[in-house]
Design a protein around this motif. Structure first.
Motif, PDB file in Angstrom:
ATOM      1  N   SER A 263       0.838  -1.203   0.000  1.00  0.00           N
ATOM      2  CA  SER A 263       0.000   0.000   0.000  1.00  0.00           C
ATOM      3  C   SER A 263       0.871   1.251   0.000  1.00  0.00           C
ATOM      4  O   SER A 263       2.036   1.229   0.417  1.00  0.00           O
ATOM      5  N   HIS A 264       0.278   2.323  -0.474  1.00  0.00           N
ATOM      6  CA  HIS A 264       0.991   3.606  -0.484  1.00  0.00           C
ATOM      7  C   HIS A 264       1.214   4.111   0.928  1.00  0.00           C
ATOM      8  O   HIS A 264       2.299   4.620   1.253  1.00  0.00           O
ATOM      9  N   HIS A 265       0.195   3.965   1.789  1.00  0.00           N
ATOM     10  CA  HIS A 265       0.356   4.503   3.142  1.00  0.00           C
ATOM     11  C   HIS A 265       1.467   3.796   3.904  1.00  0.00           C
ATOM     12  O   HIS A 265       2.126   4.398   4.749  1.00  0.00           O
ATOM     13  N   SER A 266       1.742   2.528   3.569  1.00  0.00           N
ATOM     14  CA  SER A 266       2.852   1.837   4.237  1.00  0.00           C
ATOM     15  C   SER A 266       4.208   2.381   3.781  1.00  0.00           C
ATOM     16  O   SER A 266       5.171   2.389   4.548  1.00  0.00           O
ATOM     17  N   THR A 267       4.279   2.885   2.542  1.00  0.00           N
ATOM     18  CA  THR A 267       5.537   3.498   2.090  1.00  0.00           C
ATOM     19  C   THR A 267       5.771   4.827   2.810  1.00  0.00           C
ATOM     20  O   THR A 267       6.921   5.189   3.089  1.00  0.00           O
ATOM     21  N   LEU A 268       4.700   5.547   3.103  1.00  0.00           N
ATOM     22  CA  LEU A 268       4.844   6.794   3.854  1.00  0.00           C
ATOM     23  C   LEU A 268       5.317   6.518   5.277  1.00  0.00           C
ATOM     24  O   LEU A 268       6.158   7.265   5.818  1.00  0.00           O
ATOM     25  N   GLU A 269       4.796   5.465   5.884  1.00  0.00           N
ATOM     26  CA  GLU A 269       5.257   5.072   7.220  1.00  0.00           C
ATOM     27  C   GLU A 269       6.733   4.689   7.187  1.00  0.00           C
ATOM     28  O   GLU A 269       7.488   4.983   8.125  1.00  0.00           O
ATOM     29  N   TYR A 270       7.144   4.043   6.105  1.00  0.00           N
ATOM     30  CA  TYR A 270       8.536   3.653   5.923  1.00  0.00           C
ATOM     31  C   TYR A 270       9.431   4.897   5.836  1.00  0.00           C
ATOM     32  O   TYR A 270      10.511   4.947   6.446  1.00  0.00           O
ATOM     33  N   LEU A 271       8.985   5.910   5.102  1.00  0.00           N
ATOM     34  CA  LEU A 271       9.743   7.155   5.000  1.00  0.00           C
ATOM     35  C   LEU A 271       9.856   7.835   6.364  1.00  0.00           C
ATOM     36  O   LEU A 271      10.927   8.338   6.738  1.00  0.00           O
ATOM     37  N   GLN A 272       8.769   7.840   7.117  1.00  0.00           N
ATOM     38  CA  GLN A 272       8.801   8.447   8.443  1.00  0.00           C
ATOM     39  C   GLN A 272       9.767   7.703   9.366  1.00  0.00           C
ATOM     40  O   GLN A 272      10.462   8.322  10.183  1.00  0.00           O
ATOM     41  N   LYS A 273       9.829   6.403   9.230  1.00  0.00           N
ATOM     42  CA  LYS A 273      10.729   5.593  10.051  1.00  0.00           C
ATOM     43  C   LYS A 273      12.171   6.047   9.911  1.00  0.00           C
ATOM     44  O   LYS A 273      12.936   6.052  10.883  1.00  0.00           O
ATOM     45  N   TYR A 274      12.549   6.473   8.717  1.00  0.00           N
ATOM     46  CA  TYR A 274      13.923   6.911   8.473  1.00  0.00           C
ATOM     47  C   TYR A 274      14.120   8.415   8.687  1.00  0.00           C
ATOM     48  O   TYR A 274      15.185   8.951   8.395  1.00  0.00           O
ATOM     49  N   GLY A 275      13.107   9.085   9.188  1.00  0.00           N
ATOM     50  CA  GLY A 275      13.254  10.487   9.541  1.00  0.00           C
ATOM     51  C   GLY A 275      12.938  11.481   8.453  1.00  0.00           C
ATOM     52  O   GLY A 275      13.232  12.678   8.592  1.00  0.00           O
ATOM     53  N   PHE A 276      12.319  11.023   7.356  1.00  0.00           N
ATOM     54  CA  PHE A 276      11.955  11.947   6.295  1.00  0.00           C
ATOM     55  C   PHE A 276      10.642  12.650   6.652  1.00  0.00           C
ATOM     56  O   PHE A 276       9.719  12.006   7.149  1.00  0.00           O
ATOM     57  N   PRO A 277      10.546  13.952   6.385  1.00  0.00           N
ATOM     58  CA  PRO A 277       9.314  14.677   6.726  1.00  0.00           C
ATOM     59  C   PRO A 277       8.159  14.270   5.819  1.00  0.00           C
ATOM     60  O   PRO A 277       8.274  14.319   4.598  1.00  0.00           O
ATOM     61  N   VAL A 278       7.065  13.835   6.417  1.00  0.00           N
ATOM     62  CA  VAL A 278       5.847  13.463   5.702  1.00  0.00           C
ATOM     63  C   VAL A 278       4.731  14.371   6.207  1.00  0.00           C
ATOM     64  O   VAL A 278       4.552  14.550   7.412  1.00  0.00           O
ATOM     65  N   ASN A 279       3.979  14.956   5.293  1.00  0.00           N
ATOM     66  CA  ASN A 279       2.976  15.935   5.658  1.00  0.00           C
ATOM     67  C   ASN A 279       1.924  15.338   6.606  1.00  0.00           C
ATOM     68  O   ASN A 279       1.349  14.287   6.308  1.00  0.00           O
ATOM     69  N   PRO A 280       1.642  16.011   7.721  1.00  0.00           N
ATOM     70  CA  PRO A 280       0.703  15.454   8.702  1.00  0.00           C
ATOM     71  C   PRO A 280      -0.757  15.502   8.269  1.00  0.00           C
ATOM     72  O   PRO A 280      -1.610  14.872   8.918  1.00  0.00           O
ATOM     73  N   GLU A 281      -1.069  16.225   7.194  1.00  0.00           N
ATOM     74  CA  GLU A 281      -2.463  16.351   6.766  1.00  0.00           C
ATOM     75  C   GLU A 281      -2.891  15.236   5.811  1.00  0.00           C
ATOM     76  O   GLU A 281      -4.044  15.211   5.377  1.00  0.00           O
ATOM     77  N   ILE A 282      -1.981  14.312   5.481  1.00  0.00           N
ATOM     78  CA  ILE A 282      -2.343  13.192   4.596  1.00  0.00           C
ATOM     79  C   ILE A 282      -3.429  12.348   5.263  1.00  0.00           C
ATOM     80  O   ILE A 282      -3.338  12.009   6.440  1.00  0.00           O
ATOM     81  N   THR A 283      -4.458  12.010   4.485  1.00  0.00           N
ATOM     82  CA  THR A 283      -5.652  11.376   5.041  1.00  0.00           C
ATOM     83  C   THR A 283      -6.087  10.194   4.180  1.00  0.00           C
ATOM     84  O   THR A 283      -6.059  10.274   2.953  1.00  0.00           O
ATOM     85  N   MET A 284      -6.515   9.106   4.836  1.00  0.00           N
ATOM     86  CA  MET A 284      -7.063   7.930   4.143  1.00  0.00           C
ATOM     87  C   MET A 284      -8.585   8.039   4.115  1.00  0.00           C
ATOM     88  O   MET A 284      -9.216   8.265   5.151  1.00  0.00           O
ATOM     89  N   LEU A 285      -9.172   7.853   2.929  1.00  0.00           N
ATOM     90  CA  LEU A 285     -10.623   7.975   2.778  1.00  0.00           C
ATOM     91  C   LEU A 285     -11.166   6.843   1.909  1.00  0.00           C
ATOM     92  O   LEU A 285     -10.445   6.261   1.098  1.00  0.00           O
ATOM     93  N   ASP A 286     -12.481   6.561   2.061  1.00  0.00           N
ATOM     94  CA  ASP A 286     -13.072   5.390   1.414  1.00  0.00           C
ATOM     95  C   ASP A 286     -14.078   5.705   0.317  1.00  0.00           C
ATOM     96  O   ASP A 286     -14.661   4.788  -0.256  1.00  0.00           O
ATOM     97  N   SER A 287     -14.295   6.979   0.002  1.00  0.00           N
ATOM     98  CA  SER A 287     -15.280   7.301  -1.024  1.00  0.00           C
ATOM     99  C   SER A 287     -14.917   8.616  -1.709  1.00  0.00           C
ATOM    100  O   SER A 287     -14.219   9.458  -1.143  1.00  0.00           O
ATOM    101  N   ILE A 288     -15.407   8.780  -2.928  1.00  0.00           N
ATOM    102  CA  ILE A 288     -15.176  10.027  -3.656  1.00  0.00           C
ATOM    103  C   ILE A 288     -15.872  11.191  -2.956  1.00  0.00           C
ATOM    104  O   ILE A 288     -15.380  12.324  -2.967  1.00  0.00           O
TER     105      ILE A 288
END
Length: 370
Positions: free
Chosen positions: A248-273
Motif C-alpha cells: 500500500s501507499h500509506h505503508s511506504t509513507l510510514e517507511y519514509l517516516q521511520k527513516y526520519g523523512f518529513p511526511v505531511n501530517p495532513e495526509i488522510t485515508m478515505l473510502d469514497s469520492i
C-alpha cells in the motif's frame, strides 16, 4: 471578419506556446502566465488532439512532463521516470476520475490517500547504503538536473540513514515557507530601494514562494541556497533495492517516516469520492491557515496491486489525479506609477499598489514592463 485558424494551425500555435511556457516555468523559474491560464492552453490542446488524432505527435507537450533540463547543472537520468499527474478542475471531473477508477477495477472497494498539493519543485533524492549521493529535479520526467549540493543544505533532510536498503530513492516537493518567502522578499525590496536611490536598476523580486523556492534551489552557489531556508515534504518512493515489499501507499509513507523523512501530517485515508471531495473543499477554504503554499490536493489509490491494474497513460498514472484549486484574484487600488532609471539609461516603470494579500504574499508593487 477574422477567420478562426484551422485545427492544424491552432494545434501548432498551442504546442509552441506551451513549450515556451514550460521552459519559462521549469527551466528558468520565470513563468509569464498563471497556472490557470496554462491549464486552459493545455486543455484546449488535448481536446483538439483528441478530436483530430491524425495530427498526433509524440513531441507534443501533452505527451511529455515539464521541460528538458537546461545546462546550468549536470543532467541526471531518472531510473524510474518522474511522471506528472492529470488534473481535475472541478467536482464533476473529480467524480469522473473516480468512476474511471471504479470501472478499471471492476467495482472493487477502493481506499484513497489524499494529500495536499504543495506548490514547490518536485525532487528525487537518492541514497546508497544509507548515504545521500544524489538529488535531481524532475526536468522532463526522464532527465533532470543534479542539485545534490543544494539539496544537502535543507534542514531536516537526513544525510545518513541507518539500516537502510542498498538503494533508497525518496521523492517529494521542495518548497519555501511563507515566512521564509516574506523574509527574502522584504530583504530584496529593501535592497531595491537603495539601488533605485543610487540610480541603479532594481533586482527582480520573486512574486510567490514557488518561484522563490525554485530559483533558490537552482543557485550555482550552495551557500546561497543554504540562506534561503528551503523545506521538504516527502511523498513517495522511487527506486528501492534491497528493501521490503510494500502492498500500500500509506505503508511506504510510514517507511519514509521511520527513516526520519518529513511526511505531511495532513495526509488522510478515505473510502469514497464523496469524502475525497470534502477533503478537497475543506483545504481549498483553509489553504491560508498553512505556513506554506498549496494549489490543490492530490488523490491516489492506496492499494499498489490496484495501481498495477489501472496502469498509466503516456504521461500520467490512471491511479492518481491532482484536484486544482481555482486561481485567486483580488482587487486593489493603483496609487502611483513610478519610473526607475538604471546606470545604462534603461527605464523600468512600476506600479505602486495599495497592499493586497494574494497568492500567498502581500503585493504592494508590480512591474509594468509587460
Amino acid at each position: 471578419m477574422a477567420r478562426n485558424p484551422s485545427p492544424k494551425k491552432r494545434i501548432e500555435e498551442l504546442r509552441a506556446q506551451i513549450s515556451h511556457h514550460n521552459e519559462q516555468y521549469y527551466g528558468t523559474d520565470a513563468p509569464e502566465i498563471s497556472d490557470a491560464e496554462y491549464d486552459l492552453l493545455m486543455r484546449e490542446l488535448r481536446d483538439l488532439e483528441t478530436q483530430h488524432p491524425e495530427l498526433a505527435d509524440e513531441q507534443s507537450p501533452t505527451e511529455s512532463v515539464g521541460a528538458a533540463a537546461i545546462t546550468t547543472f549536470d543532467p541526471v537520468v531518472h531510473r524510474v521516470p518522474m511522471t506528472s499527474l492529470d488534473n481535475a478542475m472541478d467536482e464533476s471531473e473529480l467524480r469522473a476520475w473516480g468512476e474511471r477508477v471504479a470501472k478499471g477495477l471492476d467495482g472493487q472497494p477502493v481506499r484513497f490517500v489524499c494529500e495536499l498539493k504543495i506548490d514547490g519543485l518536485a525532487i528525487s533524492i537518492r541514497y546508497e547504503n544509507g548515504r545521500l549521493v544524489q538529488a535531481a529535479t524532475r526536468g522532463d520526467g526522464k532527465v533532470g538536473e543534479d542539485v545534490t549540493a543544494n539539496v544537502a543544505t535543507i534542514r531536516g533532510l537526513p544525510s545518513v540513514i541507518k539500516d537502510a536498503p542498498e538503494v533508497l530513492e525518496v521523492r517529494g516537493e521542495i518548497y519555501m515557507s511563507t515566512a521564509a518567502f516574506q523574509k527574502m522578499k522584504a530583504e530584496r525590496e529593501a535592497e531595491n530601494l537603495e539601488r533605485v536611490a543610487n540610480g541603479r536598476a532594481p533586482l527582480s523580486v520573486p512574486v510567490n514562494p514557488r518561484n522563490a523556492g525554485a530559483g533558490s534551489l537552482r543557485q550555482k552557489d550552495s551557500a546561497i541556497t543554504a540562506q534561503r531556508d528551503l523545506s521538504l515534504w516527502s511523498y513517495q518512493l522511487g527506486e528501492v533495492v534491497g528493501g521490503p515489499e510494500f502492498t500500500s501507499h500509506h505503508s511506504t509513507l510510514e517507511y519514509l517516516q521511520k527513516y526520519g523523512f518529513p511526511v505531511n501530517p495532513e495526509i488522510t485515508m478515505l473510502d469514497s469520492i464523496d469524502s475525497v471531495l470534502q477533503f478537497c473543499q475543506t483545504w481549498q477554504e483553509r489553504r491560508h491557515e498553512l505556513p506554506y503554499e498549496i494549489d490543490g490536493a492530490v488523490v491516489k489509490v492506496d492499494d499498489l496491486a490496484q495501481r498495477e491494474l489501472l496502469g498509466f497513460t503516456s504521461r500520467a498514472p490512471r491511479w492518481a489525479i491532482a484536484f486544482k484549486f481555482p486561481p485567486e484574484e483580488r482587487h486593489t487600488i493603483l496609487q502611483d506609477i513610478q519610473i526607475s532609471v538604471g546606470r545604462t539609461g534603461r527605464v523600468t516603470p512600476f506600479a505602486v499598489l495599495e497592499p493586497v494579500f494574494v497568492g500567498g504574499s502581500t503585493v504592494g508593487m508590480a512591474t509594468l514592463h509587460n
